[in-house]
Design a protein around this motif. Sequence first.
Motif, mmCIF file in Angstrom:
data_model
loop_
_atom_site.group_PDB
_atom_site.id
_atom_site.type_symbol
_atom_site.label_atom_id
_atom_site.label_comp_id
_atom_site.label_asym_id
_atom_site.label_seq_id
_atom_site.Cartn_x
_atom_site.Cartn_y
_atom_site.Cartn_z
ATOM 1 N N GLN A 150 0.826 -1.207 0.000
ATOM 2 C CA GLN A 150 0.000 0.000 0.000
ATOM 3 C C GLN A 150 0.860 1.256 0.000
ATOM 4 N N GLN A 151 1.951 1.230 0.774
ATOM 5 C CA GLN A 151 2.853 2.381 0.805
ATOM 6 C C GLN A 151 3.536 2.583 -0.542
ATOM 7 N N LEU A 152 3.941 1.486 -1.180
ATOM 8 C CA LEU A 152 4.558 1.584 -2.506
ATOM 9 C C LEU A 152 3.565 2.114 -3.530
ATOM 10 N N LYS A 153 2.314 1.686 -3.402
ATOM 11 C CA LYS A 153 1.270 2.164 -4.313
ATOM 12 C C LYS A 153 1.056 3.668 -4.148
ATOM 13 N N LYS A 154 1.043 4.125 -2.881
ATOM 14 C CA LYS A 154 0.887 5.557 -2.626
ATOM 15 C C LYS A 154 2.080 6.337 -3.170
ATOM 16 N N LEU A 155 3.277 5.783 -2.976
ATOM 17 C CA LEU A 155 4.478 6.441 -3.476
ATOM 18 C C LEU A 155 4.459 6.533 -4.995
ATOM 19 N N LYS A 156 4.071 5.444 -5.640
ATOM 20 C CA LYS A 156 3.991 5.437 -7.100
ATOM 21 C C LYS A 156 2.964 6.455 -7.580
ATOM 22 N N ASN A 157 1.832 6.528 -6.871
ATOM 23 C CA ASN A 157 0.804 7.497 -7.247
ATOM 24 C C ASN A 157 1.318 8.923 -7.091
ATOM 25 N N THR A 158 2.110 9.167 -6.031
ATOM 26 C CA THR A 158 2.685 10.491 -5.814
ATOM 27 C C THR A 158 3.661 10.855 -6.927
ATOM 28 N N LEU A 159 4.426 9.875 -7.385
ATOM 29 C CA LEU A 159 5.395 10.125 -8.446
ATOM 30 C C LEU A 159 4.736 10.361 -9.793
ATOM 31 N N THR A 160 3.652 9.650 -10.065
ATOM 32 C CA THR A 160 3.068 9.659 -11.410
ATOM 33 C C THR A 160 1.899 10.628 -11.576
ATOM 34 N N HIS A 161 1.409 11.196 -10.477
ATOM 35 C CA HIS A 161 0.244 12.080 -10.563
ATOM 36 C C HIS A 161 0.567 13.473 -10.011
ATOM 37 N N ASP A 162 -0.035 14.462 -10.611
ATOM 38 C CA ASP A 162 0.128 15.850 -10.188
ATOM 39 C C ASP A 162 -0.572 16.059 -8.850
ATOM 40 N N THR A 163 0.126 16.641 -7.888
ATOM 41 C CA THR A 163 -0.421 16.781 -6.539
ATOM 42 C C THR A 163 -1.587 17.758 -6.468
ATOM 43 N N LEU A 164 -1.598 18.760 -7.331
ATOM 44 C CA LEU A 164 -2.667 19.767 -7.284
ATOM 45 C C LEU A 164 -3.947 19.261 -7.923
ATOM 46 N N THR A 165 -3.830 18.656 -9.094
ATOM 47 C CA THR A 165 -5.014 18.311 -9.882
ATOM 48 C C THR A 165 -5.371 16.832 -9.858
ATOM 49 N N GLY A 166 -4.422 15.978 -9.502
ATOM 50 C CA GLY A 166 -4.682 14.546 -9.527
ATOM 51 C C GLY A 166 -4.529 13.913 -10.895
ATOM 52 N N LEU A 167 -4.223 14.724 -11.913
ATOM 53 C CA LEU A 167 -4.015 14.168 -13.249
ATOM 54 C C LEU A 167 -2.645 13.508 -13.347
ATOM 55 N N GLN A 168 -2.467 12.700 -14.381
ATOM 56 C CA GLN A 168 -1.142 12.173 -14.675
ATOM 57 C C GLN A 168 -0.183 13.353 -14.893
ATOM 58 N N ASN A 169 1.106 13.151 -14.505
ATOM 59 C CA ASN A 169 2.083 14.225 -14.688
ATOM 60 C C ASN A 169 3.143 13.810 -15.713
#
Length: 327
Positions: A150-169
């Motif tokens: 779960q932590q790795l999934k959250k980390l991956k989501n943080t890396l791959t998604h824009d923190t402001l909008t939630g879109l892919q970055n």
Amino acid sequence: MAIEIINFNRELLQLQRQSLDSHPTTNYFYIVFCIIVFLYTIQKRDKKSSSRLMEILSSTQSISILEINFINRIVRTNNADISLEQFCQSYLIDSITLQNNIISSMNQFSPSDVQIKSKSCSSYYRLTGKYDASTSVFQGIMIDNTQEKQQLKKLKNTLTHDTLTGLQNRYHLNNKIQKFCAKSSSEQCSIYFIDLNKFKQINDTHGHDNGDVVLRSVADRFQQFADESVLPVRLSGDEFLIVKRNVEPNTQADQFISSYLSSVQCDAVQLNDSTTSIKVTLSFGGVVFNKSQSTQTDKLIKCADERMYQMKKNLLPNGNTTVTFTA
């Protein structure tokens, strides 16, 4: 007993060296396995340490010592012997998958590990140990690494998604676009470079907090009006990408982006003070390309960007906003 412990220590060091050399990514689990087996060996000879070891293992719910006999269908755990079916049912694991994974991935000579997930995919387990094919017995430990996953999934989501909008970055953008376009049922896809008009003026007039409100609102609408054939991406600031697969002629690409952005721009954006709303307009430029050309992401984006600026300067005829990409 002292001689047995010394001999076991030698075996332990040998196993650790083998693990470090052949499996650098799972060193931690091999070392834990060796230590627990070492303690388990001692406790079989020492009644006092026996109760203490089992107390520690009982309080550590995420680690279990296992001996699985696939012929007799018996699992020996920290606390009791139970049937293989009961064991798998308690962890929501498929018994056939468990057996096949252990048989195909392990041997009796060096410790190795397999990953098992529950039927609901809500829990994940790592089994580390040895499997003896002659007796069909697995001996080792099982670690609940659901939290790690779960932590790795959250980390991956943080890396791959824009923190402001939630879109892919932009992170691994080339790979994202290539994988997305590879699933296109047609040979052609399209990419659009999109820019918010007068965004600097919005920030200067209403403040950066309200500028963020506008960006989030536009991004939410990008997601809302997108289906599985549309990939919205935030590049930076007020710049976005829209990737569309399953596109054939240029006219279809123009029709899609006109309809899509009309929906995004339809309603005004409500600002933080709840009394002010502003109308957002977007400029864009598009490129139609063969999905085999998705490897040339930088060139595609540059071409779409140039097309957008031509649109901003009113240099493009009406309804002719998308061009065919030429490498």
